[in-house]
Design a protein around this motif. Structure first.
Motif, mmCIF file in Angstrom:
data_model
loop_
_atom_site.group_PDB
_atom_site.id
_atom_site.type_symbol
_atom_site.label_atom_id
_atom_site.label_comp_id
_atom_site.label_asym_id
_atom_site.label_seq_id
_atom_site.Cartn_x
_atom_site.Cartn_y
_atom_site.Cartn_z
ATOM 1 N N LYS A 183 0.828 -1.217 0.000
ATOM 2 C CA LYS A 183 0.000 0.000 0.000
ATOM 3 C C LYS A 183 0.859 1.262 0.000
ATOM 4 O O LYS A 183 0.567 2.238 -0.695
ATOM 5 C CB LYS A 183 -0.890 0.027 1.247
ATOM 6 N N LYS A 184 1.922 1.231 0.785
ATOM 7 C CA LYS A 184 2.729 2.435 0.972
ATOM 8 C C LYS A 184 3.439 2.864 -0.307
ATOM 9 O O LYS A 184 3.657 4.064 -0.529
ATOM 10 C CB LYS A 184 3.752 2.209 2.091
ATOM 11 N N VAL A 185 3.827 1.915 -1.156
ATOM 12 C CA VAL A 185 4.576 2.282 -2.356
ATOM 13 C C VAL A 185 3.653 2.598 -3.542
ATOM 14 O O VAL A 185 4.119 3.083 -4.577
ATOM 15 C CB VAL A 185 5.600 1.188 -2.752
ATOM 16 N N LEU A 186 2.352 2.344 -3.392
ATOM 17 C CA LEU A 186 1.395 2.649 -4.455
ATOM 18 C C LEU A 186 0.928 4.107 -4.374
ATOM 19 O O LEU A 186 0.804 4.677 -3.290
ATOM 20 C CB LEU A 186 0.172 1.747 -4.350
ATOM 21 N N LYS A 187 0.616 4.666 -5.529
ATOM 22 C CA LYS A 187 -0.060 5.957 -5.579
ATOM 23 C C LYS A 187 -1.513 5.776 -5.123
ATOM 24 O O LYS A 187 -2.043 4.657 -5.155
ATOM 25 C CB LYS A 187 -0.040 6.500 -7.011
ATOM 26 N N PRO A 188 -2.201 6.825 -4.688
ATOM 27 C CA PRO A 188 -3.626 6.712 -4.356
ATOM 28 C C PRO A 188 -4.415 6.112 -5.522
ATOM 29 O O PRO A 188 -4.240 6.511 -6.676
ATOM 30 C CB PRO A 188 -4.038 8.167 -4.097
ATOM 31 N N GLY A 189 -5.242 5.111 -5.224
ATOM 32 C CA GLY A 189 -5.998 4.429 -6.264
ATOM 33 C C GLY A 189 -5.191 3.404 -7.030
ATOM 34 O O GLY A 189 -5.682 2.823 -8.007
ATOM 35 N N GLY A 190 -3.933 3.160 -6.585
ATOM 36 C CA GLY A 190 -3.047 2.250 -7.298
ATOM 37 C C GLY A 190 -3.523 0.809 -7.275
ATOM 38 O O GLY A 190 -4.283 0.392 -6.402
ATOM 39 N N LEU A 191 -3.028 0.034 -8.240
ATOM 40 C CA LEU A 191 -3.470 -1.346 -8.467
ATOM 41 C C LEU A 191 -2.416 -2.346 -7.989
ATOM 42 O O LEU A 191 -1.218 -2.155 -8.237
ATOM 43 C CB LEU A 191 -3.721 -1.560 -9.956
ATOM 44 N N MET A 192 -2.867 -3.396 -7.321
ATOM 45 C CA MET A 192 -1.999 -4.518 -6.978
ATOM 46 C C MET A 192 -2.472 -5.760 -7.717
ATOM 47 O O MET A 192 -3.674 -6.046 -7.778
ATOM 48 C CB MET A 192 -2.027 -4.800 -5.474
ATOM 49 N N PHE A 193 -1.530 -6.502 -8.289
ATOM 50 C CA PHE A 193 -1.783 -7.864 -8.759
ATOM 51 C C PHE A 193 -0.925 -8.802 -7.944
ATOM 52 O O PHE A 193 0.265 -8.533 -7.722
ATOM 53 C CB PHE A 193 -1.426 -8.038 -10.238
ATOM 54 N N LEU A 194 -1.511 -9.910 -7.492
ATOM 55 C CA LEU A 194 -0.692 -10.955 -6.895
ATOM 56 C C LEU A 194 -1.170 -12.322 -7.356
ATOM 57 O O LEU A 194 -2.359 -12.552 -7.562
ATOM 58 C CB LEU A 194 -0.676 -10.862 -5.363
ATOM 59 N N GLN A 195 -0.202 -13.187 -7.584
ATOM 60 C CA GLN A 195 -0.476 -14.614 -7.786
ATOM 61 C C GLN A 195 -0.016 -15.336 -6.541
ATOM 62 O O GLN A 195 1.078 -15.073 -6.034
ATOM 63 C CB GLN A 195 0.276 -15.154 -9.004
ATOM 64 N N THR A 196 -0.854 -16.229 -6.025
ATOM 65 C CA THR A 196 -0.478 -16.980 -4.825
ATOM 66 C C THR A 196 -0.994 -18.401 -4.928
ATOM 67 O O THR A 196 -2.033 -18.645 -5.574
ATOM 68 C CB THR A 196 -1.017 -16.278 -3.551
ATOM 69 N N PRO A 197 -0.306 -19.384 -4.345
ATOM 70 C CA PRO A 197 -0.770 -20.764 -4.420
ATOM 71 C C PRO A 197 -2.152 -20.940 -3.788
ATOM 72 O O PRO A 197 -2.459 -20.329 -2.759
ATOM 73 C CB PRO A 197 0.298 -21.544 -3.632
ATOM 74 N N ARG A 198 -2.961 -21.774 -4.415
ATOM 75 C CA ARG A 198 -4.339 -22.022 -3.990
ATOM 76 C C ARG A 198 -4.469 -23.430 -3.432
ATOM 77 O O ARG A 198 -3.875 -24.379 -3.952
ATOM 78 C CB ARG A 198 -5.277 -21.854 -5.192
ATOM 79 N N TRP A 199 -5.286 -23.574 -2.390
ATOM 80 C CA TRP A 199 -5.640 -24.907 -1.885
ATOM 81 C C TRP A 199 -6.587 -25.542 -2.897
ATOM 82 O O TRP A 199 -7.705 -25.091 -3.102
ATOM 83 C CB TRP A 199 -6.292 -24.818 -0.511
ATOM 84 N N SER A 200 -6.123 -26.600 -3.555
ATOM 85 C CA SER A 200 -6.865 -27.215 -4.656
ATOM 86 C C SER A 200 -7.390 -28.591 -4.255
ATOM 87 O O SER A 200 -7.113 -29.101 -3.163
ATOM 88 C CB SER A 200 -5.953 -27.353 -5.878
ATOM 89 N N LYS A 201 -8.129 -29.222 -5.176
ATOM 90 C CA LYS A 201 -8.635 -30.576 -4.926
ATOM 91 C C LYS A 201 -7.492 -31.577 -4.779
ATOM 92 O O LYS A 201 -7.603 -32.540 -4.028
ATOM 93 C CB LYS A 201 -9.577 -30.994 -6.049
ATOM 94 N N MET A 202 -6.401 -31.351 -5.495
ATOM 95 C CA MET A 202 -5.227 -32.207 -5.323
ATOM 96 C C MET A 202 -4.720 -32.146 -3.887
ATOM 97 O O MET A 202 -4.379 -33.169 -3.274
ATOM 98 C CB MET A 202 -4.117 -31.786 -6.283
ATOM 99 N N ASP A 203 -4.662 -30.938 -3.324
ATOM 100 C CA ASP A 203 -4.217 -30.779 -1.943
ATOM 101 C C ASP A 203 -5.189 -31.457 -0.980
ATOM 102 O O ASP A 203 -4.772 -32.064 0.005
ATOM 103 C CB ASP A 203 -4.095 -29.296 -1.596
ATOM 104 N N GLY A 204 -6.486 -31.351 -1.295
ATOM 105 C CA GLY A 204 -7.487 -32.007 -0.457
ATOM 106 C C GLY A 204 -7.300 -33.514 -0.433
ATOM 107 O O GLY A 204 -7.410 -34.152 0.626
ATOM 108 N N MET A 205 -7.008 -34.112 -1.592
ATOM 109 C CA MET A 205 -6.778 -35.561 -1.651
ATOM 110 C C MET A 205 -5.515 -35.937 -0.871
ATOM 111 O O MET A 205 -5.491 -36.948 -0.162
ATOM 112 C CB MET A 205 -6.668 -36.011 -3.102
ATOM 113 N N GLY A 206 -4.491 -35.093 -1.005
ATOM 114 C CA GLY A 206 -3.277 -35.352 -0.237
ATOM 115 C C GLY A 206 -3.523 -35.264 1.254
ATOM 116 O O GLY A 206 -2.972 -36.049 2.038
ATOM 117 N N MET A 207 -4.385 -34.327 1.677
ATOM 118 C CA MET A 207 -4.686 -34.160 3.095
ATOM 119 C C MET A 207 -5.495 -35.339 3.631
ATOM 120 O O MET A 207 -5.311 -35.746 4.793
ATOM 121 C CB MET A 207 -5.464 -32.860 3.304
ATOM 122 N N VAL A 208 -6.368 -35.920 2.799
ATOM 123 C CA VAL A 208 -7.125 -37.110 3.213
ATOM 124 C C VAL A 208 -6.154 -38.247 3.529
ATOM 125 O O VAL A 208 -6.277 -38.934 4.565
ATOM 126 C CB VAL A 208 -8.129 -37.521 2.120
#
Length: 305
Positions: A183-208
């Motif tokens: 937030k601090k390095v963005l201008k007012p109204g500035g845009l952030m994009f982030l990609q982050t790992p998602r908990w998927s069905k594969m992870d659910g099967m691994g957790m089972v």
């Protein structure tokens, strides 16, 4: 799969409350029989996160690789996937930011600078940072992109129209601190994009399998949740985090995006190199048609203008 030694106790911080929605209704899974790591699950928003997490100082130390070590990592990536995802995201950022004179884009953890070089071609003034000395060296040699060494807290405020984070949020012990620094390095109204790992069905099967064996069958959970992925988000947990911190959510979308070669990923799960090469062919065919597990979230959000 080679299991790294457990980090020293003095390099860890322990949490017991959901890092996204702050709920205390958290399930504790059995410790991994291979690593000893304990995964917590928020019953309210679905965030999965490690109970014991590297401190920020330990993260900074671990990621300061030399050029040879960083090049070895890039050797097992899928450049065509990285390039196409970079182009897709830049097209969306271009639309959301709009045509502005002198518009700038800051990439957090910019790697070899490939994304910033592409952003420069789209008319953005490129800037970024890295913790890895090797990545900073490669960014200049490969793309003539100069990166700042260090974290966002040391930068001037309010300079950039857009900030991007490619798989950075999962690597830090406290995502709130990172998102507030963005937030601090963005201008007012500035845009952030982030990609982050998602908990998927594969992870659910691994957790089972993990739960059914009380942590003994933990190859999938060990691979997906370790010190390089300390949190796996859901759409709900990501929205809860951003709204709690005062961001205006534009969109949160699951995607199929595997940036490592399939064979190297399967080999990291304990499959022999030859078997991994054979098994990678049908998996690659599914990946090429976006028919595999949606493993990441693409997130766009703004700070109030």
């Amino acid at each position: 799969m080679n299991i790294p030694p457990a980090p020293p106790a003095d390099s860890l911080v322990t949490v017991d409350t959901c890092l996204a929605c702050r709920s205390r209704d958290v399930r504790t899974h059995a410790p991994s029989g291979r690593t000893g790591f304990v995964i917590l699950q928020c019953r309210d928003c679905g965030l999965r996160f490690l109970r014991d997490r590297l401190s920020l100082d330990a993260v900074v130390s671990d990621y300061d690789m030399d050029a040879d070590a960083y090049a070895a990592f890039t050797d097992i990536t899928r450049p065509e996937v990285i390039d196409s995802s970079h182009a897709e995201v830049l097209e969306r950022i271009d639309q959301l930011v709009g045509p502005k004179p002198g518009r700038s884009l800051f990439d957090v953890g910019a790697g070899d600078g490939g994304f910033l070089a592409m952003a420069r071609e789209r008319g953005f003034a490129p800037a970024g940072n890295e913790l890895s000395s090797g990545a900073i060296e490669m960014a200049w040699e490969r793309n003539k992109v100069e990166l700042h060494k260090g974290d966002l807290a040391t930068l001037d405020a309010g300079l950039h129209d857009a900030v991007t984070l490619w798989c950075v949020l999962a690597h830090v012990p406290d995502g709130d601190v990172l998102l507030e620094d963005v937030k601090k390095v963005l201008k007012p109204g500035g845009l952030m994009f982030l990609q982050t790992p998602r908990w998927s069905k594969m992870d659910g099967m691994g957790m089972v399998a993990h739960d059914a064996t009380k942590g003994r069958a933990s190859r999938i959970t060990d691979r997906r949740m370790a010190m390089h992925h300390m949190s796996l988000h859901t759409v709900k947990s990501m929205r809860a985090t951003l709204e709690r911190l005062g961001w205006e959510v534009v969109s949160i979308e699951p995607h199929v995006r595997y940036s490592l070669t399939t064979a190297s990923y399967l080999h990291s799960l304990g499959i022999s190199e030859k078997a991994a090469e054979r098994a990678s062919r049908p998996v690659n065919a599914l990946l090429d048609r976006d028919l595999f597990f949606r493993n990441v979230l693409d997130v766009y959000a703004r700070i109030p203008g």
